[in-house]
Design a protein around this motif. Structure first.
Motif, PDB file in Angstrom:
ATOM      1  N   SER A 335      48.659  25.683  30.236  1.00 15.88           N
ATOM      2  CA  SER A 335      49.922  25.968  30.699  1.00 15.88           C
ATOM      3  C   SER A 335      50.072  25.369  32.083  1.00 15.88           C
ATOM      4  CB  SER A 335      50.393  27.243  30.653  1.00 15.88           C
ATOM      5  OG  SER A 335      49.254  28.258  31.310  1.00 15.88           O
ATOM      6  N   TRP A 336      48.741  25.756  32.873  1.00 17.00           N
ATOM      7  CA  TRP A 336      48.733  25.168  34.068  1.00 17.00           C
ATOM      8  C   TRP A 336      48.798  23.862  34.198  1.00 17.00           C
ATOM      9  CZ3 TRP A 336      47.144  28.283  38.792  1.00 17.00           C
ATOM     10  CH2 TRP A 336      47.236  29.508  38.887  1.00 17.00           C
ATOM     11  N   LYS A 337      47.832  23.204  33.656  1.00 21.35           N
ATOM     12  CA  LYS A 337      47.939  21.726  33.420  1.00 21.35           C
ATOM     13  C   LYS A 337      49.199  20.875  33.387  1.00 21.35           C
ATOM     14  CE  LYS A 337      43.297  21.376  31.887  1.00 21.35           C
ATOM     15  NZ  LYS A 337      42.241  21.236  30.907  1.00 21.35           N
ATOM     16  N   GLN A 338      50.340  21.755  32.687  1.00 20.45           N
ATOM     17  CA  GLN A 338      51.727  21.204  32.719  1.00 20.45           C
ATOM     18  C   GLN A 338      52.463  21.315  33.809  1.00 20.45           C
ATOM     19  OE1 GLN A 338      52.136  18.924  30.065  1.00 20.45           O
ATOM     20  NE2 GLN A 338      49.978  19.429  29.492  1.00 20.45           N
ATOM     21  N   HIS A 339      52.046  22.307  34.780  1.00 21.94           N
ATOM     22  CA  HIS A 339      52.706  22.468  35.855  1.00 21.94           C
ATOM     23  C   HIS A 339      53.047  21.221  36.819  1.00 21.94           C
ATOM     24  CE1 HIS A 339      54.370  24.611  39.508  1.00 21.94           C
ATOM     25  NE2 HIS A 339      54.721  25.522  38.838  1.00 21.94           N
ATOM     26  N   LEU A 340      54.273  21.041  37.115  1.00 22.65           N
ATOM     27  CA  LEU A 340      54.545  20.038  38.247  1.00 22.65           C
ATOM     28  C   LEU A 340      53.539  19.926  39.394  1.00 22.65           C
ATOM     29  CD1 LEU A 340      56.038  17.411  39.197  1.00 22.65           C
ATOM     30  CD2 LEU A 340      57.686  18.885  40.259  1.00 22.65           C
ATOM     31  N   PHE A 341      53.188  20.918  40.043  1.00 18.67           N
ATOM     32  CA  PHE A 341      52.499  20.918  41.220  1.00 18.67           C
ATOM     33  C   PHE A 341      51.048  20.562  40.844  1.00 18.67           C
ATOM     34  CE2 PHE A 341      55.248  23.462  44.553  1.00 18.67           C
ATOM     35  CZ  PHE A 341      56.053  22.574  44.178  1.00 18.67           C
ATOM     36  N   VAL A 342      50.451  20.929  39.590  1.00 16.31           N
ATOM     37  CA  VAL A 342      48.910  20.674  39.478  1.00 16.31           C
ATOM     38  C   VAL A 342      49.030  19.164  38.868  1.00 16.31           C
ATOM     39  CG1 VAL A 342      47.352  20.929  37.557  1.00 16.31           C
ATOM     40  CG2 VAL A 342      48.482  23.114  38.484  1.00 16.31           C
ATOM     41  N   LYS A 343      50.167  18.839  38.185  1.00 17.56           N
ATOM     42  CA  LYS A 343      50.091  17.401  37.884  1.00 17.56           C
ATOM     43  C   LYS A 343      50.040  16.209  39.206  1.00 17.56           C
ATOM     44  CE  LYS A 343      52.083  17.358  33.331  1.00 17.56           C
ATOM     45  NZ  LYS A 343      51.099  16.433  32.814  1.00 17.56           N
ATOM     46  N   LEU A 344      51.060  17.225  40.212  1.00 12.44           N
ATOM     47  CA  LEU A 344      50.985  16.115  41.396  1.00 12.44           C
ATOM     48  C   LEU A 344      49.716  16.162  42.294  1.00 12.44           C
ATOM     49  CD1 LEU A 344      54.553  17.132  42.698  1.00 12.44           C
ATOM     50  CD2 LEU A 344      53.881  14.827  42.117  1.00 12.44           C
ATOM     51  N   THR A 345      48.821  17.251  42.086  1.00 13.80           N
ATOM     52  CA  THR A 345      47.753  17.538  42.648  1.00 13.80           C
ATOM     53  C   THR A 345      46.726  16.339  42.135  1.00 13.80           C
ATOM     54  OG1 THR A 345      48.062  19.853  43.032  1.00 13.80           O
ATOM     55  CG2 THR A 345      45.863  18.941  43.261  1.00 13.80           C
ATOM     56  N   GLU A 346      46.771  16.422  40.843  1.00 18.97           N
ATOM     57  CA  GLU A 346      45.976  15.280  40.201  1.00 18.97           C
ATOM     58  C   GLU A 346      46.237  13.887  40.388  1.00 18.97           C
ATOM     59  OE1 GLU A 346      44.449  14.224  35.626  1.00 18.97           O
ATOM     60  OE2 GLU A 346      45.900  15.748  36.097  1.00 18.97           O
ATOM     61  N   ALA A 347      47.585  13.887  40.812  1.00 15.91           N
ATOM     62  CA  ALA A 347      47.905  12.243  41.395  1.00 15.91           C
ATOM     63  C   ALA A 347      47.233  12.255  42.737  1.00 15.91           C
ATOM     64  CB  ALA A 347      49.235  12.239  41.208  1.00 15.91           C
ATOM     65  N   GLU A 348      47.449  13.191  43.371  1.00 11.94           N
ATOM     66  CA  GLU A 348      46.836  13.189  44.943  1.00 11.94           C
ATOM     67  C   GLU A 348      45.332  12.905  44.872  1.00 11.94           C
ATOM     68  OE1 GLU A 348      49.158  16.099  47.717  1.00 11.94           O
ATOM     69  OE2 GLU A 348      47.887  17.362  46.432  1.00 11.94           O
ATOM     70  N   LEU A 349      44.624  13.316  43.703  1.00  8.02           N
ATOM     71  CA  LEU A 349      43.232  13.212  43.779  1.00  8.02           C
ATOM     72  C   LEU A 349      43.057  11.681  43.327  1.00  8.02           C
ATOM     73  CD1 LEU A 349      40.289  13.814  42.966  1.00  8.02           C
ATOM     74  CD2 LEU A 349      40.891  14.481  40.979  1.00  8.02           C
ATOM     75  N   GLN A 350      43.747  11.064  42.358  1.00  8.30           N
ATOM     76  CA  GLN A 350      43.542   9.513  42.025  1.00  8.30           C
ATOM     77  C   GLN A 350      43.980   8.706  43.602  1.00  8.30           C
ATOM     78  OE1 GLN A 350      42.243   9.071  39.339  1.00  8.30           O
ATOM     79  NE2 GLN A 350      42.523  11.222  38.585  1.00  8.30           N
ATOM     80  N   ILE A 351      45.023   9.337  44.191  1.00  2.47           N
ATOM     81  CA  ILE A 351      45.211   8.569  45.288  1.00  2.47           C
ATOM     82  C   ILE A 351      44.126   8.435  46.320  1.00  2.47           C
ATOM     83  CG2 ILE A 351      46.962   8.398  47.248  1.00  2.47           C
ATOM     84  CD1 ILE A 351      49.004   9.069  45.785  1.00  2.47           C
ATOM     85  N   ALA A 352      43.604   9.631  46.668  1.00  2.57           N
ATOM     86  CA  ALA A 352      42.532   9.912  47.613  1.00  2.57           C
ATOM     87  C   ALA A 352      41.175   9.146  47.000  1.00  2.57           C
ATOM     88  CB  ALA A 352      42.110  11.322  47.388  1.00  2.57           C
ATOM     89  N   ALA A 353      41.151   8.915  45.588  1.00  2.75           N
ATOM     90  CA  ALA A 353      39.927   8.083  45.301  1.00  2.75           C
ATOM     91  C   ALA A 353      40.231   6.728  45.138  1.00  2.75           C
ATOM     92  CB  ALA A 353      39.375   8.893  43.985  1.00  2.75           C
ATOM     93  N   GLU A 354      41.506   6.237  45.447  1.00  2.00           N
ATOM     94  CA  GLU A 354      41.992   5.124  45.462  1.00  2.00           C
ATOM     95  C   GLU A 354      42.031   4.251  44.061  1.00  2.00           C
ATOM     96  OE1 GLU A 354      39.826   2.627  48.347  1.00  2.00           O
ATOM     97  OE2 GLU A 354      40.221   3.859  50.030  1.00  2.00           O
ATOM     98  N   ALA A 355      42.103   5.276  43.148  1.00  2.00           N
ATOM     99  CA  ALA A 355      42.345   4.879  41.698  1.00  2.00           C
ATOM    100  C   ALA A 355      44.000   4.606  41.481  1.00  2.00           C
ATOM    101  CB  ALA A 355      41.885   5.795  40.794  1.00  2.00           C
ATOM    102  N   TRP A 356      44.417   3.414  42.231  1.00  2.00           N
ATOM    103  CA  TRP A 356      45.661   3.230  42.364  1.00  2.00           C
ATOM    104  C   TRP A 356      46.480   3.337  40.984  1.00  2.00           C
ATOM    105  CZ3 TRP A 356      46.323   4.627  47.088  1.00  2.00           C
ATOM    106  CH2 TRP A 356      45.521   4.343  47.973  1.00  2.00           C
ATOM    107  N   LEU A 357      46.042   2.153  40.002  1.00  2.00           N
ATOM    108  CA  LEU A 357      46.618   2.094  38.680  1.00  2.00           C
ATOM    109  C   LEU A 357      46.723   3.417  38.064  1.00  2.00           C
ATOM    110  CD1 LEU A 357      45.085  -1.314  37.578  1.00  2.00           C
ATOM    111  CD2 LEU A 357      47.168  -0.900  38.612  1.00  2.00           C
ATOM    112  N   THR A 358      45.828   4.278  38.172  1.00  2.00           N
ATOM    113  CA  THR A 358      45.846   5.585  37.442  1.00  2.00           C
ATOM    114  C   THR A 358      47.042   6.345  38.021  1.00  2.00           C
ATOM    115  OG1 THR A 358      43.536   5.305  37.017  1.00  2.00           O
ATOM    116  CG2 THR A 358      44.549   7.475  36.764  1.00  2.00           C
ATOM    117  N   ALA A 359      47.008   6.415  39.402  1.00  2.00           N
ATOM    118  CA  ALA A 359      47.900   7.157  40.134  1.00  2.00           C
ATOM    119  C   ALA A 359      49.270   6.754  39.948  1.00  2.00           C
ATOM    120  CB  ALA A 359      47.632   7.093  41.815  1.00  2.00           C
ATOM    121  N   THR A 360      49.362   5.481  40.013  1.00  2.00           N
ATOM    122  CA  THR A 360      50.871   4.938  39.576  1.00  2.00           C
ATOM    123  C   THR A 360      51.345   5.233  38.167  1.00  2.00           C
ATOM    124  OG1 THR A 360      50.065   2.751  38.962  1.00  2.00           O
ATOM    125  CG2 THR A 360      50.732   3.062  41.198  1.00  2.00           C
TER     126      THR A 360
END
Length: 483
Positions: A335-360
């Protein structure tokens, strides 16, 4: 603190120039609103222009919190409470300061300021909402205009003295406390009563609006008690909020009595949005990033609670420990993994790791579900820029700026994306807007000069630059006039 110093300097300047402002106010052609005596003192439009001029100075003088998730949470909460306020002019602007202290303020013209540290001081969303509701009540009851009228009847205008004393206190506690004590002693009892009346009215109306918004009114006296305890722990140096909003035993008792007479909403429940945002800021304001990571790691191993795993993920991202961050996020409940802020945090992780295509890809999916969401769109623009797709970033930011026209993060990113796309003339224009919003008028004019030297300018480009120059000079005069 430097943040408070600048805030109070701006306030002191505006207060000390009331005599000249009064002349300007008297020539304002805006008609007073029927049933609103304060509009005859200073119009709502005038208040808005004063607030915008002051906000330009603030934005250019203090660090603002660069956390789109935290900002979007506070923005949504502000508007949720605004819907139940008595504000006549709902042209509001939220400014979140990158400051760990307990403070919030409202400035005439709809400027609501919140220090990030306010979320660390509140135990739950209801307590945070009580502070915001109080500040909105100051705005809706137009206490600035009322103070201006009071100053005309009772000279001198001792609010300037009080603000100056508070400014001293922020730099020198002992001298400041002595100055505050002296200025209070010098005030007439009628003026002290007037100030107390404003605070009591903001408390009363704020609590009523909390109930209307589905918030427990007891949150306000709880927050007052928390502030008072914070003052005791800090000794002679009270939190900044208490310098302008003194909390006394009688005020706490009065708010408790008022809350007892108000209904408690039946569906009050904890806010995961608040908990996640508060955890983010606890990591952000930690002086030792490694220490806070160790703390959440220990807590997560001992308790295995989702919030500790989330804190561990945020702290790991801050220290570029991406595998550990991903591992922490993977341990969250479904249920937490579906929360918007958690999903955004995962996207932040991809951006920080420069996994740009995954993030987009992740953020594009969220943008389809939450179109126009501040944090989603801002992070998507960053991901597009990292993926070297600046034109897509420009398209996102151009849409976002329509809803958030005074957000300096949007204008800064837009100028960077335009530069990445090689659109030099548009870069200059975006930078002009950025400098105007931060009160840097000379730099704005300099950018206009640079833009006029660009080759192959079209007639529309030239017309736009001329209009920008006119707008920039107008802003300069407004800032001189109002501040």
């Amino acid at each position: 603190m430097r943040f408070l110093n600048i805030f109070l300097c701006a306030a002191i300047i505006s207060v000390s120039s009331m005599s000249s402002a009064a002349t300007l106010i008297s020539t304002d052609n805006s008609l007073p609103m029927i049933g609103d005596s304060t509009s005859g003192i200073i119009s709502l439009d005038k208040e808005h222009r004063v607030g915008q001029a002051w906000a330009r100075t603030l934005r250019g003088s203090v660090p603002l919190l660069n956390d789109p998730i935290a900002y979007s949470y506070l923005y949504d909460l502000l508007w949720q409470l605004t819907a139940h306020s008595q504000l006549q002019d709902k042209r509001l602007e939220l400014i979140v300061l990158d400051n760990p202290t307990l403070n919030a303020f409202a400035v005439p013209g709809g400027i609501v300021g919140i220090h990030g540290g306010l979320l660390l001081s509140a135990e739950n969303e209801d307590e945070l909402a009580s502070v915001i509701a109080h500040e909105l009540a100051h705005l809706s009851q137009r206490h600035f205009a009322a103070q201006l009228e009071e100053s005309r009847r009772n000279r001198p205008f001792t609010l300037a003295t009080m603000l100056a004393s508070i400014l001293i206190a922020s730099a020198d506690t002992q001298a400041g406390v002595a100055a505050i004590t002296s200025s209070i002693a010098a005030q007439q009892s009628s003026r002290l009563a007037f100030s107390r009346q404003n605070e009591q009215e903001a408390d009363r109306i704020g609590m009523q609006n909390l109930v209307a918004a589905g918030v427990d009114p007891n949150a306000m006296p709880r927050m007052f008690s928390r502030m008072q305890r914070a003052q005791r722990f800090q000794g002679a140096r009270p939190p900044e909020f208490l310098l302008t909003h003194p909390v006394t035993e009688s005020r706490i008792a009065d708010s408790l009595n008022r809350a007892a007479q108000l209904p408690i909403p039946s569906d009050v429940k904890p806010s995961l949005y608040f908990d996640l945002t508060r955890t983010r800021l606890s990591v952000h304001f930690a002086n030792n990033p490694q220490k806070v990571l160790n703390y959440y790691q220990t807590e997560a191993e001992a308790s295995q609670t989702p919030l500790d795993y989330y804190g561990l993920a945020v702290a790991s991202i801050r220290l570029n420990q991406f595998k550990q961050a991903q591992s922490a996020l993977s341990k969250l409940p479904a249920s937490w993994k579906q929360h918007l802020f958690v999903k955004l945090t995962e996207a932040e992780l991809q951006i920080a790791a420069e996994a740009w295509l995954t993030a987009t890809k992740q953020l594009e999916q969220l943008a389809n579900i939450y179109p126009g969401h501040y944090a989603v769109e801002l992070l998507l623009a960053k991901a597009y820029m990292g993926a070297e797709q600046p034109n897509k970033a420009i398209q996102v930011l151009n849409k976002l700026k329509l809803d958030y026209p005074t957000d300096i993060n949007i204008w800064y990113l837009l100028s960077e994306a335009l530069g990445q796309a090689g659109k030099t003339n548009a870069v200059h224009q975006a930078r002009v807007e950025y400098f105007l919003l931060t009160g840097q008028i000379d730099k704005a004019l300099q950018q206009i000069t640079f833009a006029t030297r660009e080759p192959d300018l079209s007639s529309s480009d030239i017309a736009r630059l001329k209009q920008l120059e006119i707008d920039t000079k107008r802003v300069r005069e407004e800032m001189k006039m109002d501040l």
